[in-house]
Design a protein around this motif. Structure first.
Motif, short mmCIF file in Angstrom:
data_model
loop_
_atom_site.label_atom_id
_atom_site.label_comp_id
_atom_site.label_asym_id
_atom_site.label_seq_id
_atom_site.Cartn_x
_atom_site.Cartn_y
_atom_site.Cartn_z
N LEU A 95 50.00 89.06 82.41
CA LEU A 95 49.30 89.61 83.78
C LEU A 95 49.93 89.58 84.58
O LEU A 95 49.26 90.85 85.15
N THR B 200 48.22 78.89 88.44
CA THR B 200 47.94 80.26 89.01
C THR B 200 47.54 80.78 90.52
O THR B 200 48.30 81.36 90.58
N PHE B 201 47.10 79.68 90.93
CA PHE B 201 46.63 79.41 92.13
C PHE B 201 47.78 80.07 93.26
O PHE B 201 48.32 80.93 94.26
N ILE C 38 39.00 79.95 73.54
CA ILE C 38 40.36 80.50 73.71
C ILE C 38 40.97 79.15 73.89
O ILE C 38 40.37 78.54 74.98
N SER D 87 37.24 86.45 76.90
CA SER D 87 38.96 86.86 77.37
C SER D 87 38.69 87.67 78.30
O SER D 87 39.90 87.44 79.09
N ILE D 88 38.09 88.72 78.48
CA ILE D 88 37.91 89.37 79.44
C ILE D 88 37.80 88.69 80.46
O ILE D 88 38.33 89.14 81.78
N ALA E 9 39.51 86.12 85.55
CA ALA E 9 39.41 85.36 86.88
C ALA E 9 41.55 84.80 86.88
O ALA E 9 41.46 84.61 88.20
N ILE E 10 42.45 85.78 86.17
CA ILE E 10 42.79 85.13 86.11
C ILE E 10 44.19 85.92 87.79
O ILE E 10 44.46 85.33 88.19
N ILE E 11 43.28 87.23 87.48
CA ILE E 11 43.92 88.21 88.26
C ILE E 11 43.51 87.50 89.62
O ILE E 11 44.36 88.08 90.19
N MET F 54 51.81 92.29 87.22
CA MET F 54 51.66 92.52 88.60
C MET F 54 52.69 92.68 89.14
O MET F 54 52.85 93.46 90.84
N LEU G 233 33.81 80.28 80.58
CA LEU G 233 34.89 80.69 81.26
C LEU G 233 36.07 81.34 79.30
O LEU G 233 36.13 82.70 79.31
N GLU G 234 35.71 79.98 78.56
CA GLU G 234 37.12 80.44 77.62
C GLU G 234 36.49 81.14 76.52
O GLU G 234 37.49 81.00 75.49
N PHE H 190 38.37 86.33 81.52
CA PHE H 190 38.93 85.45 81.34
C PHE H 190 40.85 85.32 82.42
O PHE H 190 41.25 85.47 83.13
N ALA H 191 40.54 86.86 81.80
CA ALA H 191 42.02 88.20 82.14
C ALA H 191 40.90 88.23 83.91
O ALA H 191 42.30 87.93 84.55
N TRP I 128 44.43 76.42 86.77
CA TRP I 128 44.18 76.90 87.82
C TRP I 128 44.76 76.81 89.45
O TRP I 128 44.82 77.05 89.46
N MET J 293 51.68 81.62 93.60
CA MET J 293 51.81 83.00 94.16
C MET J 293 52.17 82.96 95.18
O MET J 293 51.90 83.99 96.30
N ALA K 185 42.35 84.94 90.69
CA ALA K 185 43.10 83.51 91.43
C ALA K 185 44.76 84.30 91.94
O ALA K 185 45.72 83.68 92.41
N ALA K 186 45.59 84.79 90.81
CA ALA K 186 46.82 85.11 91.00
C ALA K 186 47.20 86.08 91.93
O ALA K 186 48.19 86.05 92.78
N SER K 187 45.98 86.67 92.90
CA SER K 187 46.16 87.76 94.29
C SER K 187 46.34 87.39 95.00
O SER K 187 46.35 87.97 95.79
N VAL K 188 45.20 86.58 95.77
CA VAL K 188 45.16 85.70 96.98
C VAL K 188 46.80 85.47 97.16
O VAL K 188 46.51 86.26 98.74
#
Lengths: 250, 552
Positions: free
Chosen positions: B231, B312-313, B219, A13-14, A19-21, B235, A9-10, A16-17, B309, B316, A23-26
């Motif tokens: 990001l 990040t999880f 990265i 970059s796309i 995956a962030i979205i 949002m 995953l590292e 990873f981005a 992680w 929220m 994880a953060a949306s739930v």
């Protein structure tokens, strides 16, 4: 040893981005979306009325001056709060509030039920210089509110914008917004009757700041403060008892 | 800064600024009867001033394109200057509003200087002005160094930096005129919010394109955090700020969210502004500048993954703990509390990882005030995340909510963690960037450290005391089962603490002024000023010792 999935995953970059979205949306989806679909979230009451144009203008001044930084409008379901401020706040009471002004800090007391608690005259004196009526107060003085004439010509646009976000103002209310604002602060004029006709008999028509010759920002703010907690009677008919705050000494 | 651009790029920059100036004129015309008009003039002046800078060097000799293989550091340097300017401004306003709580007549009977208008100027000044500029500047530095690649753009870094500062200026000047949405930490009105979206999209594209250029296969962890910051803030910002303006000629707008849903959206935003603006981005600084300064690699790579992680999880979900015992449905309150407590695991994993990285370098912590800034920041991070989880527990929250305890908690994080890690990072970054051996005065770094630590401790202890006293007085009953204290009794009890808090804040402000002077002198006068030296410095090639590689 097999390569850790994360090492792959590292390298993208796309990926990873994304995956962030993900994880953060739930959290937001699970907690916010149901508030729009579960009916019990906001109680249904029959007598909930709208802010008059003058009250809405007063609310805009409350927002403009950042009153929310020191005053909450949310009485919690705790016994001491109910005994100090009145019945705890229901969701329906702020159903037409864009934005809500629940606040997060009480440098001054909660205002959710301040409407009708003091006279118009007290509010004007208090806003002009809080220390004239409450010597220990640290609230700023708002003398300029009585000096500023209220801008009323565009109140129809404000009501229309409120309707666009879901507040059920009628065409008639929007059309008469400026007249109604004037009428509510000028009880002896022909415009006063229209306000109670459109917004209900409970609406307070008064020369809030004591001066009838012109409508000031003071009129609007006091009109708003006087309606806080009086848009519906539902909180007073609610029978669920508040909780006893836990006592740290027990 | 213009000399680094080719003539085509100079033209492009000029076009952008002309477009912005035209937008300013349009705003001024449409809002001539409204504060919006004043903001139109500010946009016009701002773009006009930048246009003047571009045009005055427009016909200068073009740069040597072979130098474009080097790192692009000019935007970082300007970013650091802006960071310190906003720090002093934001903290000064902070001391002023703090003093107003003790001496309310310090508003001098003017509308613009009353508490309710200055308070968002303070929060925006320090969070977005100081914090935001520090994040942008350090992210430009870290992404280049850890990717061993130049920023993917000549103009876009400037666009991001100056565009973001235009947003901050519109925000703060707006509050003075009474323009606010009354949404905490999201006060600016609709047009400023739209502008920030444009800036943020450019920021994301710049960042991801720079990462795509990297000459490292992986990265580095600091970039994960900067990416999450960019990001998720996008949002949060977009969802929380959806609003309908009264008209295109009005600055005023009404949010589409109402009542209980608005409260939830607002605190989903508000708490995660803390998480992704004030935590993720600053953890990125920690993961780069701590190993650099300590000269040791990060203790555990796996722990970094876990905490990234986790943060990040979990974060929220935590916002609803701001709404305990309110009209928000109980199930959401309970979810918020549960996740807030679980959040302690990744938070302490980060803090533990950082402290264990220092193992073997404790003698440096003793001698080097810069590394001590970073170490103390980690301690405060650990303490305030523990405190945060604790205060999210419903019964605890019944006492702490609405009181100064919350304010104290926020400042333990903001002063102790965010500002300290920023100062530690800047003291590491500034000498590198300007090719100095060290800061102008190590003594002044030491002075700053003790001012900052003393200021933070005085502030936080004052607010703990006042908050808990306030909370207890509100719920104390007499023997006859009636409330023992009026609200006013609790206010009168606060005055000594409000004075102490203003004093603590003043010490912290003095520290920031000392830091600005020290940075200025480092840039300005240095015995070994290498102004015209050849490009080959230690900073140009691969990272020395490659300390930021994962520990595995």
């Amino acid at each position: 040893m097999r390569e850790l999935f994360h090492r792959k995953l590292e390298r993208t970059s796309i990926g990873f981005a994304i995956a962030i979205i993900a994880a953060a949306s739930v959290g937001g989806i699970v907690e916010i979306a149901p508030l729009f679909t579960i009916d019990e979230t906001v109680e249904t009451v029959d007598d909930m009325r709208l802010y008059t144009p003058l009250e809405l203008a007063g609310r805009d001044i409350y927002v403009r001056e950042g009153c929310y930084a020191c005053h909450s409008q949310m009485i919690r379901t705790l016994r001491d709060e109910v005994e100090r401020y009145g019945p705890y706040s229901l969701a329906v009471e702020s159903k037409y509030d864009h934005p809500m002004l629940w606040g997060s800090k009480r440098t001054g007391p909660d205002l959710a039920r301040v409407g009708g608690k003091y006279s118009d005259f007290w509010h004007v004196a208090h806003l002009t210089n809080p220390r004239d009526v409450v010597p220990e107060s640290n609230m700023p003085a708002y003398r300029w509110l009585a000096r500023n004439t209220l801008k009323m010509d565009d109140l129809g646009l404000h009501l229309a914008a409120q309707r666009a976000v879901g507040v059920p103002y009628t065409d008639e209310m929007i059309e008469n917004a400026s007249r109604d604002a004037f009428g509510q602060a000028s009880p002896d004029t022909e415009f006063a009757a229209g306000v109670t006709e459109r917004y209900g008999e409970e609406t307070q028509v008064s020369a809030f700041d004591g001066v009838t010759t012109r409508v000031t920002e003071m009129d609007a703010l006091v009109a708003y403060l006087q309606v806080l907690g009086r848009l519906t009677k539902a909180p007073y008919q609610n029978t669920a008892a508040p909780e006893q705050a836990p006592d740290p000494n027990n | 800064m213009v000399k680094q651009l080719t003539s085509g790029e100079r033209q492009f920059a000029a076009v952008i600024l002309v477009v912005l100036a035209v937008l300013g004129i349009a705003m001024a015309a449409a809002g001539r009867a409204d504060p919006l008009g004043v903001h139109g003039l500010i946009v016009l002046l701002y773009s006009g001033a930048l246009l003047y800078v571009v045009l005055s060097s427009f016909y200068e000799r073009e740069p040597d394109l072979s130098l474009r293989t080097r790192y692009y550091d000019d935007p970082i340097k300007v970013g650091i200057a802006l960071t310190m300017a906003w720090a002093v401004f934001g903290m000064f306003i902070g001391v002023w509003v703090a003093a107003q709580l003790a001496w309310p007549n310090l508003a001098f009977d003017a509308a613009w200087s009353s508490f309710g208008r200055l308070r968002p100027a303070h929060t925006t000044g320090v969070i977005f002005g100081f914090g935001g500029n520090a994040l942008i500047a350090t992210s430009f530095h870290v992404v280049q160094r850890t990717s061993r690649a130049r920023l993917a753009g000549q103009i876009s870094p400037w666009f991001v930096l100056f565009g973001f500062n235009l947003f901050c200026i519109l925000a703060v000047t707006g509050y003075f005129m009474g323009l606010t949405q009354s949404k905490e930490y999201a006060e600016p009105e609709w047009y400023a919010d739209l502008w920030l979206v444009v800036v943020w999209v450019v920021y994301f594209i710049l960042y991801i394109r720079t990462l795509a250029r990297r000459r490292e296969p992986h990265i580095y962890v600091a970039n994960w955090y900067y990416l999450a910051f960019i990001l998720v803030v996008a949002m949060l910002h977009i969802v929380n700020n959806i609003a309908v303006p009264v008209s295109l000629g009005h600055a005023k707008s009404y949010t589409v969210w109402a009542g209980v849903q608005d409260a939830m959206v607002q605190w989903w935003y508000g708490h995660n502004a803390v998480a992704f603006f004030l935590t993720a981005g600053f953890l990125a600084m920690l993961y780069y500048y701590l190993p650099i300064r300590a000269g040791r690699p990060i203790f555990s790579y796996r722990l970094s993954i876990l905490s990234f992680w986790g943060i990040t999880f979990f974060y929220m979900w935590a916002g609803s703990h701001h709404l305990h015992y309110t009209a928000l449905p109980h199930w959401v309150q309970n979810l918020g509390m549960t996740f807030s407590i679980m959040l302690l695991v990744p938070s302490w994993a980060s803090a533990g990882n950082a402290l264990l990285t220092l193992n073997g370098a404790w003698h440096k912590v003793r001698d080097d005030a810069t590394l001590r800034f970073i170490m103390v920041a980690v301690i405060f991070y650990g303490l305030s995340t523990f405190e945060g989880s604790f205060m999210a527990i419903r019964p605890v929250n019944s006492l702490s909510h609405y009181t100064d305890w919350t304010v104290g908690h926020v400042h333990a994080g903001a002063l102790g963690w965010v500002a300290m890690i920023t100062f530690g990072s800047l003291y590491t970054l500034v000498p590198t960037l300007w090719k100095r051996e060290r800061m102008y005065s190590a003594m002044l770094v030491e002075v700053h450290f003790w001012l900052a630590l003393a200021g933070t401790l005085i502030y936080v202890f004052a607010m703990w005391n006042s908050g808990i006293i306030q909370g207890l007085m509100w719920r104390t009953y007499t023997q006859e089962d009636t409330l023992a204290y009026s609200f006013l009794d609790s206010l009168v009890a606060m005055y000594p603490y409000y004075i102490a808090r203003a004093f603590g804040g003043l010490l912290f402000l003095l520290g920031a002024i000392v830091a600005s002077y020290n940075i200025w002198m480092t840039v300005r006068y240095s015995p070994e000023a290498l102004t015209d030296r050849a490009p080959a410095g230690p900073d140009q090639g691969p990272l020395p010792e490659n300390v930021t590689a994962p520990a595995e």
